[in-house]
Design a protein around this motif. Structure first.
Motif, mmCIF file in Angstrom:
data_model
loop_
_atom_site.group_PDB
_atom_site.id
_atom_site.type_symbol
_atom_site.label_atom_id
_atom_site.label_comp_id
_atom_site.label_asym_id
_atom_site.label_seq_id
_atom_site.Cartn_x
_atom_site.Cartn_y
_atom_site.Cartn_z
ATOM 1 N N ARG A 171 -1.907 1.994 -2.278
ATOM 2 C CA ARG A 171 -2.223 3.153 -3.116
ATOM 3 C C ARG A 171 -1.298 4.305 -2.782
ATOM 4 O O ARG A 171 -0.760 4.388 -1.678
ATOM 5 N N LEU A 172 -1.115 5.201 -3.750
ATOM 6 C CA LEU A 172 -0.338 6.424 -3.523
ATOM 7 C C LEU A 172 -1.292 7.510 -3.053
ATOM 8 O O LEU A 172 -2.408 7.614 -3.546
ATOM 9 N N PHE B 191 -1.478 11.729 -2.304
ATOM 10 C CA PHE B 191 -0.835 13.023 -2.482
ATOM 11 C C PHE B 191 -1.679 14.091 -1.795
ATOM 12 O O PHE B 191 -2.901 13.979 -1.737
ATOM 13 N N PHE C 54 2.340 10.469 2.787
ATOM 14 C CA PHE C 54 1.807 10.969 1.527
ATOM 15 C C PHE C 54 2.856 11.833 0.841
ATOM 16 O O PHE C 54 3.819 12.257 1.458
ATOM 17 N N GLY C 55 2.636 12.064 -0.442
ATOM 18 C CA GLY C 55 3.537 12.915 -1.206
ATOM 19 C C GLY C 55 2.962 14.309 -1.338
ATOM 20 O O GLY C 55 1.746 14.505 -1.302
ATOM 21 N N SER C 56 3.815 15.279 -1.484
ATOM 22 C CA SER C 56 3.365 16.647 -1.715
ATOM 23 C C SER C 56 2.596 16.735 -3.022
ATOM 24 O O SER C 56 2.863 15.984 -3.962
ATOM 25 N N TRP C 57 1.667 17.682 -3.100
ATOM 26 C CA TRP C 57 0.807 17.820 -4.272
ATOM 27 C C TRP C 57 1.606 18.003 -5.558
ATOM 28 O O TRP C 57 1.232 17.497 -6.609
ATOM 29 N N TRP C 58 2.747 18.685 -5.485
ATOM 30 C CA TRP C 58 3.525 18.973 -6.685
ATOM 31 C C TRP C 58 4.291 17.749 -7.193
ATOM 32 O O TRP C 58 4.839 17.766 -8.300
ATOM 33 N N ARG D 2 2.768 14.722 -7.643
ATOM 34 C CA ARG D 2 1.836 13.887 -8.414
ATOM 35 C C ARG D 2 2.147 13.869 -9.912
ATOM 36 O O ARG D 2 2.312 12.793 -10.484
ATOM 37 N N PRO D 3 2.257 15.021 -10.585
ATOM 38 C CA PRO D 3 2.523 14.960 -12.029
ATOM 39 C C PRO D 3 3.923 14.452 -12.378
ATOM 40 O O PRO D 3 4.176 14.045 -13.503
ATOM 41 N N GLU E 95 3.035 10.004 -11.118
ATOM 42 C CA GLU E 95 1.987 9.193 -11.753
ATOM 43 C C GLU E 95 2.160 9.151 -13.265
ATOM 44 O O GLU E 95 2.201 10.172 -13.933
#
Length: 167
Positions: free
Chosen positions: A5-6, A8, A59-63, A65-66, A69
């Motif tokens: 799973r990814l 963020f 994990f990836g930074s919150w910014w 995600r868009p 995904e």
């Protein structure tokens, strides 16, 4: 990507909340690593490793995600076993959780997750030299000064001295 799973970080939210916002997400651990980086190297080894492994990911930074995904094709649970140039792109051979190999043809590849430094695998370094390197959690241990050495390419956030944060 070998994971299933990814993950963020959490996006900033209007306060108040009990964890501080950071460029990577809400977390006291991230805050300490990002805003108090010069003190990070003075923490006990176990604490540094726990912060790096827990607070910094993977994990990836919150910014991100868009931007990822539904936009970028992500292959979860796969392990790349070979790569070769193919036309104007690349052909990867991957092995999935089912164990069978299959080909993936694409123009671009970002494969940078779950990398672990294994100094013993670096056979271009003499075994005597590898045995003399100090380790922190399996990673090369570095001091606080500049490292004008051939080992800079085999470091990790757990071993690397922190860089003062820019404000």
């Amino acid at each position: 990507m070998r994971g299933t799973r990814l993950v963020f970080g959490a996006a900033p939210t209007p306060g108040p909340h009990w964890q501080p916002d950071t460029p990577l997400g809400l977390s006291w651990g991230l805050y300490a690593v990002i805003h108090r980086a010069t003190a990070f190297r003075f923490l006990p080894v176990r604490t540094r490793l726990r912060l790096v492994q827990g607070a910094l990911g993977p994990f990836g930074s919150w910014w991100l995600r868009p931007r990822v995904e539904g936009v970028v094709p992500v292959r979860l649970g796969e392990h790349i076993t070979a790569a070769e140039r193919h036309g104007g792109g690349v052909r990867l051979t991957a092995r999935g959780t089912h164990g069978r190999a299959h080909a993936i043809e694409t123009g671009h590849v970002l494969a940078a997750t779950s990398y672990r430094v294994h100094l013993d695998a670096l056979d271009f370094l003499a075994s005597e030299l590898r045995s003399e390197l100090a380790h922190t959690g399996g990673f090369p241990a570095l001091d606080a000064g500049p490292q004008p050495s051939p080992y800079q390419g085999c470091t990790s956030p757990a071993s690397r001295p922190p860089v003062p944060s820019a404000r």
